[in-house]
Enzyme design. Structure first.
Site, mmCIF file in Angstrom:
data_model
loop_
_atom_site.group_PDB
_atom_site.id
_atom_site.type_symbol
_atom_site.label_atom_id
_atom_site.label_comp_id
_atom_site.label_asym_id
_atom_site.label_seq_id
_atom_site.Cartn_x
_atom_site.Cartn_y
_atom_site.Cartn_z
ATOM 1 N N GLY A 114 0.965 -1.102 0.055
ATOM 2 C CA GLY A 114 0.107 0.050 0.114
ATOM 3 C C GLY A 114 0.884 1.216 0.000
ATOM 4 N N ARG A 168 2.144 5.147 4.920
ATOM 5 C CA ARG A 168 1.225 5.486 6.293
ATOM 6 C C ARG A 168 -0.165 5.010 5.717
ATOM 7 N NH1 ARG A 168 4.756 4.703 9.098
ATOM 8 N NH2 ARG A 168 6.364 6.416 9.374
ATOM 9 N N GLY A 170 -1.346 2.214 6.481
ATOM 10 C CA GLY A 170 -1.876 1.152 7.728
ATOM 11 C C GLY A 170 -1.400 -0.267 7.374
ATOM 12 N N ALA A 208 12.959 -7.072 10.810
ATOM 13 C CA ALA A 208 13.038 -5.699 10.667
ATOM 14 C C ALA A 208 14.311 -5.562 9.704
ATOM 15 C CB ALA A 208 13.337 -4.960 11.680
ATOM 16 N N THR A 209 13.890 -5.087 8.359
ATOM 17 C CA THR A 209 14.982 -4.834 7.550
ATOM 18 C C THR A 209 15.772 -3.373 7.501
ATOM 19 O OG1 THR A 209 13.306 -4.164 5.802
ATOM 20 C CG2 THR A 209 13.924 -6.371 5.773
ATOM 21 N N HIS A 224 8.982 1.703 17.157
ATOM 22 C CA HIS A 224 8.158 0.290 16.644
ATOM 23 C C HIS A 224 8.115 -0.779 17.557
ATOM 24 C CE1 HIS A 224 6.596 1.127 12.699
ATOM 25 N NE2 HIS A 224 7.715 2.071 12.307
ATOM 26 N N ARG A 225 9.404 -1.151 18.279
ATOM 27 C CA ARG A 225 9.697 -2.246 19.270
ATOM 28 C C ARG A 225 8.997 -1.919 20.391
ATOM 29 N NH1 ARG A 225 14.348 -5.790 19.966
ATOM 30 N NH2 ARG A 225 16.038 -5.170 17.918
ATOM 31 N N VAL A 226 8.702 -0.878 20.838
ATOM 32 C CA VAL A 226 7.751 -0.501 22.057
ATOM 33 C C VAL A 226 6.477 -0.546 21.466
ATOM 34 C CG1 VAL A 226 6.940 1.424 23.670
ATOM 35 C CG2 VAL A 226 9.442 1.139 22.897
ATOM 36 N N ASP A 239 9.068 -6.986 7.238
ATOM 37 C CA ASP A 239 8.810 -5.449 7.067
ATOM 38 C C ASP A 239 10.055 -4.679 6.868
ATOM 39 O OD1 ASP A 239 7.573 -3.392 7.142
ATOM 40 O OD2 ASP A 239 6.613 -3.484 9.265
#
EC number: 2.7.1.156
Lengths: 142, 183
Positions: free
Chosen positions: B7, B10, B12, B38-39, B54-56, B87
């Protein structure tokens, strides 16, 4: 008349090639001119017109107004429609979706993006069938 | 189950992909790990912050693996029934194309295929997240390096959608299924 629309390298051409029947192909990517369509369109074949963004850019560069170009293209669509009816064949328009990024910095690119968007709306309206191509997959929008 | 989620920026898509991964993780009786691949490369402070945010955001049941290049290695080391979320393919491809590594496009496609084969063998759920970057103005007026990148990405996308069970375009958080029904 059919419109195939999708992003760059999304597989639009492959979709058209998989349709049955003979095709006469006019592509701006092969430096072919749009005005030759009547000569190139062979008997008993469908006509494919591909690479409108290049043809439209050329028109913009000639200095004509966006409104005039749009008017000219709509006249062309009407002619194509009349001719496909007369021949009992189909016209397939392949158009590049390019309106989803940020607004281009350069004026010519902004004009081109606007014009292609309007031409695509006009083409979608006049076409009986509209197909959107996303990463090689298709969805019939109309 | 193999899935492709893409998509605009942002839109989603990551959120949707994470929800799908969680659903499959909780549904599978054999699930052992929920792996987030995570790339992104840790290149600067802004990127560090982004990664930690993102981790949190993700709950602690996720096992986060930072792997900018060798995603096949992660797939090989994963276990039976694991749920793996990659991702995203856009960042991975740019790492692979513009780093010191030199891989051909067929080799890159083969890497993705390896992950898919492993996932099928190990009965995993494998979800690839990517971006639709080919529908903007750059497509025709752009610099050739950008066009090369978009071309490679589209070749990968077109290949991946033929191999997945479900292909989903996320628009404003709403999934549009192009392939598969959304079970």
């Amino acid at each position: 008349m059919q419109l195939i629309i999708g992003g760059a390298f999304s597989g639009k051409r492959k979709i058209v090639k998989n349709l049955s029947g003979n095709v006469s192909w006019i592509s701006s990517y092969e430096q072919q001119s749009l005005s030759n369509w009547e000569k190139v369109w062979e008997i008993d074949s469908n006509l494919v017109l591909e690479g409108w963004e290049n043809w439209l850019r050329t028109e913009i560069q000639s200095g004509r107004s966006i409104a005039a170009i749009r008017q000219q293209m709509n006249t062309l669509f009407a002619e194509l429609k009349a001719e496909e009816k007369r021949r009992d064949q189909q016209v397939i328009l392949i158009m590049l979706e390019m309106g989803r990024g940020i607004v281009p910095l350069e004026e010519e690119n902004r004009q081109l993006r606007d014009l292609t968007g309007w031409i695509q709306q006009d083409a979608a309206e006049i076409s009986e069938k509209v197909i959107y191509v996303w990463h090689g997959l298709t969805r019939v929008m109309k | 189950m193999i899935m492709f989620v893409s998509g605009g920026a942002r839109s989603g898509k990551s959120r949707f992909a994470e929800d799908m991964a969680l659903t499959h993780y909780h549904r599978g009786r054999t699930s052992k790990q929920l792996i987030y691949v995570a790339t992104a490369l840790r290149t600067d402070k802004e990127m560090e912050d982004r990664i930690s945010t993102h981790r949190v955001d993700r709950s602690s049941i996720w096992e986060t693996v930072e792997e900018p290049f060798h995603i096949v290695k992660v797939c090989k080391e994963s276990g039976f029934g694991d749920v793996i979320l990659v991702d995203c393919l856009t960042i991975w491809l740019s790492n692979m194309m513009y780093g010191k590594l030199e891989y051909s496009l067929p080799q890159l496609i083969e890497m993705i295929d390896s992950c898919i084969l492993i996932a099928e063998e190990k009965r995993q759920t494998l979800i690839f997240v990517s971006n639709d970057v080919n529908e903007g103005e750059i497509a025709s007026g752009g610099h050739s390096a950008v066009l090369d990148y978009i071309y490679a990405l589209e070749r990968i996308h077109q290949h991946v959608v033929t191999r997945v069970d479900e292909a989903v375009q996320v628009i404003a958080g709403i999934p549009v299924y192009w392939k598969g029904g959304g079970s």
